[in-house]
Design a protein around this motif. Structure first.
Motif, PDB file in Angstrom:
ATOM      1  N   HIS A 168       0.888  -1.205  -0.077  1.00 57.30           N
ATOM      2  CA  HIS A 168      -0.024   0.027  -0.021  1.00 57.30           C
ATOM      3  C   HIS A 168       0.785   1.207   0.114  1.00 57.30           C
ATOM      4  O   HIS A 168       0.540   2.307  -0.717  1.00 57.30           O
ATOM      5  CB  HIS A 168      -0.829  -0.201   1.314  1.00 57.30           C
ATOM      6  N   LYS A 169       2.023   1.360   0.666  1.00 57.13           N
ATOM      7  CA  LYS A 169       2.869   2.407   0.743  1.00 57.13           C
ATOM      8  C   LYS A 169       3.691   2.786  -0.545  1.00 57.13           C
ATOM      9  O   LYS A 169       3.200   3.827  -1.034  1.00 57.13           O
ATOM     10  CB  LYS A 169       3.987   2.238   1.811  1.00 57.13           C
ATOM     11  N   HIS A 188      -8.576  11.704  -4.443  1.00 58.27           N
ATOM     12  CA  HIS A 188      -8.080  10.343  -4.647  1.00 58.27           C
ATOM     13  C   HIS A 188      -7.536   9.378  -3.474  1.00 58.27           C
ATOM     14  O   HIS A 188      -7.907   8.059  -3.708  1.00 58.27           O
ATOM     15  CB  HIS A 188      -6.870  10.683  -5.496  1.00 58.27           C
ATOM     16  N   TYR A 189      -7.299  10.204  -2.462  1.00 59.40           N
ATOM     17  CA  TYR A 189      -7.259   9.386  -1.249  1.00 59.40           C
ATOM     18  C   TYR A 189      -8.315   8.535  -0.845  1.00 59.40           C
ATOM     19  O   TYR A 189      -8.254   7.588  -0.012  1.00 59.40           O
ATOM     20  CB  TYR A 189      -6.929  10.676  -0.228  1.00 59.40           C
ATOM     21  N   ASN A 190      -9.511   9.200  -1.040  1.00 59.68           N
ATOM     22  CA  ASN A 190     -10.839   8.366  -0.400  1.00 59.68           C
ATOM     23  C   ASN A 190     -10.891   7.218  -1.554  1.00 59.68           C
ATOM     24  O   ASN A 190     -11.078   6.238  -0.758  1.00 59.68           O
ATOM     25  CB  ASN A 190     -11.898   9.380  -0.841  1.00 59.68           C
ATOM     26  N   LEU A 191     -10.655   6.942  -2.749  1.00 59.48           N
ATOM     27  CA  LEU A 191     -10.453   6.091  -3.482  1.00 59.48           C
ATOM     28  C   LEU A 191      -9.598   5.107  -2.978  1.00 59.48           C
ATOM     29  O   LEU A 191      -9.829   3.797  -2.951  1.00 59.48           O
ATOM     30  CB  LEU A 191     -10.280   6.200  -4.888  1.00 59.48           C
ATOM     31  N   PHE A 192      -8.212   5.615  -2.632  1.00 60.49           N
ATOM     32  CA  PHE A 192      -7.154   4.643  -2.304  1.00 60.49           C
ATOM     33  C   PHE A 192      -7.682   4.004  -0.958  1.00 60.49           C
ATOM     34  O   PHE A 192      -7.350   2.824  -0.715  1.00 60.49           O
ATOM     35  CB  PHE A 192      -6.020   5.781  -1.950  1.00 60.49           C
ATOM     36  N   LYS A 193      -8.243   4.730   0.221  1.00 61.55           N
ATOM     37  CA  LYS A 193      -8.763   4.118   1.252  1.00 61.55           C
ATOM     38  C   LYS A 193      -9.752   2.729   0.942  1.00 61.55           C
ATOM     39  O   LYS A 193      -9.867   1.881   1.726  1.00 61.55           O
ATOM     40  CB  LYS A 193      -9.286   5.031   2.165  1.00 61.55           C
ATOM     41  N   SER A 194     -10.814   2.826  -0.038  1.00 62.84           N
ATOM     42  CA  SER A 194     -11.504   1.990  -0.144  1.00 62.84           C
ATOM     43  C   SER A 194     -11.060   0.972  -0.900  1.00 62.84           C
ATOM     44  O   SER A 194     -11.473  -0.375  -0.585  1.00 62.84           O
ATOM     45  CB  SER A 194     -12.795   2.775  -1.070  1.00 62.84           C
ATOM     46  N   LEU A 195     -10.024   1.285  -1.489  1.00 59.92           N
ATOM     47  CA  LEU A 195      -9.194  -0.009  -2.262  1.00 59.92           C
ATOM     48  C   LEU A 195      -8.308  -0.879  -1.529  1.00 59.92           C
ATOM     49  O   LEU A 195      -7.940  -1.956  -1.706  1.00 59.92           O
ATOM     50  CB  LEU A 195      -8.452   0.373  -3.415  1.00 59.92           C
ATOM     51  N   THR A 196      -7.670  -0.296  -0.505  1.00 54.51           N
ATOM     52  CA  THR A 196      -6.922  -0.862   0.346  1.00 54.51           C
ATOM     53  C   THR A 196      -7.296  -1.275   1.681  1.00 54.51           C
ATOM     54  O   THR A 196      -6.608  -2.154   2.397  1.00 54.51           O
ATOM     55  CB  THR A 196      -5.404   0.397   0.643  1.00 54.51           C
ATOM     56  N   VAL A 269      -1.686  -5.549   2.693  1.00 55.90           N
ATOM     57  CA  VAL A 269      -1.301  -5.699   1.301  1.00 55.90           C
ATOM     58  C   VAL A 269      -2.429  -5.638   0.377  1.00 55.90           C
ATOM     59  O   VAL A 269      -3.505  -6.437   0.687  1.00 55.90           O
ATOM     60  CB  VAL A 269       0.023  -6.524   1.159  1.00 55.90           C
ATOM     61  N   GLY A 270      -2.318  -5.539  -0.839  1.00 58.39           N
ATOM     62  CA  GLY A 270      -3.363  -5.917  -1.647  1.00 58.39           C
ATOM     63  C   GLY A 270      -4.269  -5.205  -2.203  1.00 58.39           C
ATOM     64  O   GLY A 270      -4.883  -4.057  -1.309  1.00 58.39           O
ATOM     65  N   ILE A 271      -4.920  -5.157  -3.396  1.00 55.39           N
ATOM     66  CA  ILE A 271      -6.279  -4.224  -3.807  1.00 55.39           C
ATOM     67  C   ILE A 271      -6.998  -5.392  -4.448  1.00 55.39           C
ATOM     68  O   ILE A 271      -6.658  -6.316  -4.884  1.00 55.39           O
ATOM     69  CB  ILE A 271      -5.752  -3.277  -4.538  1.00 55.39           C
ATOM     70  N   ILE A 284       0.828   1.218 -12.663  1.00 53.74           N
ATOM     71  CA  ILE A 284       1.675   2.325 -11.907  1.00 53.74           C
ATOM     72  C   ILE A 284       2.516   1.659 -10.944  1.00 53.74           C
ATOM     73  O   ILE A 284       3.646   2.459 -10.591  1.00 53.74           O
ATOM     74  CB  ILE A 284       0.511   3.413 -11.398  1.00 53.74           C
ATOM     75  N   TYR A 285       1.997   0.842  -9.923  1.00 57.17           N
ATOM     76  CA  TYR A 285       2.587   0.129  -9.125  1.00 57.17           C
ATOM     77  C   TYR A 285       4.120  -0.292  -9.382  1.00 57.17           C
ATOM     78  O   TYR A 285       5.183  -0.300  -8.796  1.00 57.17           O
ATOM     79  CB  TYR A 285       2.097  -0.890  -8.554  1.00 57.17           C
ATOM     80  N   MET A 286       4.227  -0.790 -10.780  1.00 64.40           N
ATOM     81  CA  MET A 286       5.418  -1.512 -11.176  1.00 64.40           C
ATOM     82  C   MET A 286       6.158  -0.643 -12.032  1.00 64.40           C
ATOM     83  O   MET A 286       7.433  -0.858 -12.519  1.00 64.40           O
ATOM     84  CB  MET A 286       5.126  -2.544 -12.205  1.00 64.40           C
ATOM     85  N   LEU A 287       6.100   0.829 -11.960  1.00 69.01           N
ATOM     86  CA  LEU A 287       7.158   1.863 -12.586  1.00 69.01           C
ATOM     87  C   LEU A 287       8.335   1.699 -12.258  1.00 69.01           C
ATOM     88  O   LEU A 287       9.337   1.599 -13.139  1.00 69.01           O
ATOM     89  CB  LEU A 287       6.578   3.234 -12.157  1.00 69.01           C
TER      90      LEU A 287
END
Length: 505
Positions: A168-169, A188-196, A269-271, A284-287
């Motif tokens: 997640h970090k 965007h942070y609200n989406l991040f919270k819902s997905l993590t 961890v995980g989405i 994006i994670y794999m940049l």
């Protein structure tokens, strides 16, 4: 009125009514308001497990015709999470924002063309047609084909439980980087919270809580232009689509009665896999990993491509062990993921007895296995020709048999006195008659006798895919080897037609 591309309505049942075209204006206003999204309360996801059967050849037991029998192997289970209809559209809108930012970020990167999954990559500059897995596989095989003078190694690796293990970090850092922000904007942070911080409900459990009933849209007696939603009994979830199930319950009803069914995954961890934004986030994670691996592979004149959690590297054999060690090291130290040794396949390509040949080797002992050749994105390549994997044809044939069986059952139990099969549908789905891709015309609203162009296309069937693959791979194959793989389909189709028509007599 032209709709936004992110506004794609779905009909799967969830909590609350499905969103339709009539809801477009208020949904657009809501989704494009960053303050509303910052405060938006996401409903729990609905979880379903998709089980994919796997068959393996059994060489020790032959059937009466002398062919190998097949045994059912361990099934592959994928956990899919479905967002509510409004939540899904919010995620679609933000996926559009993020995908655009990601493409802009990649424009100046040297590994831009190496990342191929979940992207719209034009076939050529300025083209409105995009590449697909056929084109990506061809690019890979062409690199091998064009370097026949060298001894090559192809390393195919699969990241273990990709979506389930995203840190997640790291995700938050890369999400911010792509947006060119120091930290995530509040919406965007609200989406991040819902997905993590995944909260979900088992679909079967919610269904059972209502006594195996679902809300279904039906017509109102003596009223031709109005409908209502009523709760109806359905045998099980397999029949939701057939019975027209629209939703489990209303949102207010769920919040009042069913919150006890919500499961907090408490995942560090995980989405969730299956949301409209998950694929872009994975890219994006794999940049940083993509950058480091591309730079290393390019420095030795190699080739790197990543399709989601599948990556392939082609290099000269002298670099084989070094590259395997590097990808395993970088996947752990840079992105906190793993590539299991048993999910790494190593293939060599070299001239043997005057013929350029590809074969698998054991990574540790280097023992060759000439019966196994490189498989990637649904194709196999042995250094001489590219073919579609046999599993793809087996799947198509099983679907053909299943459709005939279902059509026959429907004909037997139908109210039509002739008990005939729906032949046109079968021909369209499984033969060359339905293989042509074309624009769809629909009756005009003003005059039902007049047909008007739409923006939709009929994309053909599996034979369309075979024809496209054949045309694409012909520059490597030099002949119609891919197309020849399907030569028995017409006979198999007609054999099934005769068999099932005989059942109806």
């Amino acid at each position: 009125m032209e709709l936004e591309k992110w506004f794609k309505t779905k009909k799967y049942p969830h909590i609350g009514l499905p969103i339709t075209i009539k809801d477009y204006n208020w949904v657009k206003e809501y989704v494009e308001n960053s303050e509303k999204i910052r405060l938006h309360s996401f409903l729990p996801l609905i979880h379903k497990s998709i089980v994919k059967r796997k068959f393996r050849a059994n060489n020790s037991v032959l059937n009466p015709s002398g062919k190998r029998t097949r045994i059912l192997g361990k099934p592959k289970v994928r956990d899919i999470f479905f967002a509510s209809h409004l939540d899904s559209l919010i995620l679609s809108k933000y996926n559009e924002i993020l995908a655009t930012a990601y493409e802009r970020y990649l424009e100046v990167k040297n590994f831009n063309e190496s990342i191929v999954a979940y992207r719209k990559i034009p076939i050529s500059k300025g083209s409105d047609k995009n590449k697909c897995n056929i084109d990506f596989a061809k690019t890979t095989f062409e690199f091998i084909h064009n370097n026949k003078s060298k001894k090559l190694t192809a390393i195919v690796a699969d990241v273990t439980s990709f979506f389930d293990n995203l840190n997640h970090k790291t995700l938050k850092k890369q999400w911010s980087r792509v947006l060119n922000e120091t930290t995530l904007p509040k919406d965007h942070y609200n989406l991040f919270k819902s997905l993590t911080n995944i909260k979900y409900i088992e679909g079967d459990q919610l269904f059972e809580s209502y006594g195996n009933t679902m809300m279904v849209e039906t017509g109102i007696p003596n009223c031709s232009n109005k409908t209502e939603f009523v709760r109806k009994k359905i045998k099980n979830g397999k029949f939701f689509k057939e019975k027209g199930a629209s939703h489990y319950c209303e949102k207010k009803e769920f919040l009042k009665k069913n919150l006890n069914l919500v499961i907090s995954k408490n995942n560090s961890v995980g989405i969730p896999q299956g949301s409209p934004i998950s694929a872009t986030l994975a890219n994006i994670y794999m940049l940083e990993f993509d950058q480091e691996i591309f730079d290393k592979v390019s420095s030795i004149g190699g080739f790197y491509q990543r399709y989601s959690d599948d990556l392939i590297i082609i290099c000269e054999q002298q670099h084989e062990d070094d590259i395997i060690k590097i990808i395993r090291d970088k996947i752990e130290t840079v992105v906190d993921l793993k590539i299991e040794p048993n999910k790494t396949k190593v293939f060599r390509f070299e001239e043997m007895k005057g013929k350029f040949t590809g074969f698998e080797i054991d990574e540790k002992t280097k023992t060759p296995n000439h019966k196994k050749t490189l498989e990637y994105l649904g194709f196999s390549y042995d250094g001489q020709r590219v073919l579609i994997k046999t599993s793809g044809f087996s799947k198509f044939y099983r679907a053909m048999k299943s459709s005939f069986k279902k059509s026959t059952s429907l004909a037997i139990h139908s109210k039509n006195p002739d008990k005939s099969l729906f032949k046109s549908r079968l021909y369209k789905r499984f033969t060359h008659r339905g293989a042509k891709r074309k624009l769809i015309y629909r009756p005009s609203k003003a005059d039902k006798t007049v047909y008007e162009k739409t923006n939709e296309y009929y994309w053909g069937n599996y034979l369309s895919y075979i024809n496209k693959a054949n045309d694409s791979m012909k520059s490597i194959n030099g002949d119609n080897f891919v197309k020849r793989q399907s030569r028995k389909f017409w006979k198999k189709f007609n054999d099934l037609m005769k068999f099932h028509e005989a059942r109806l007599k």
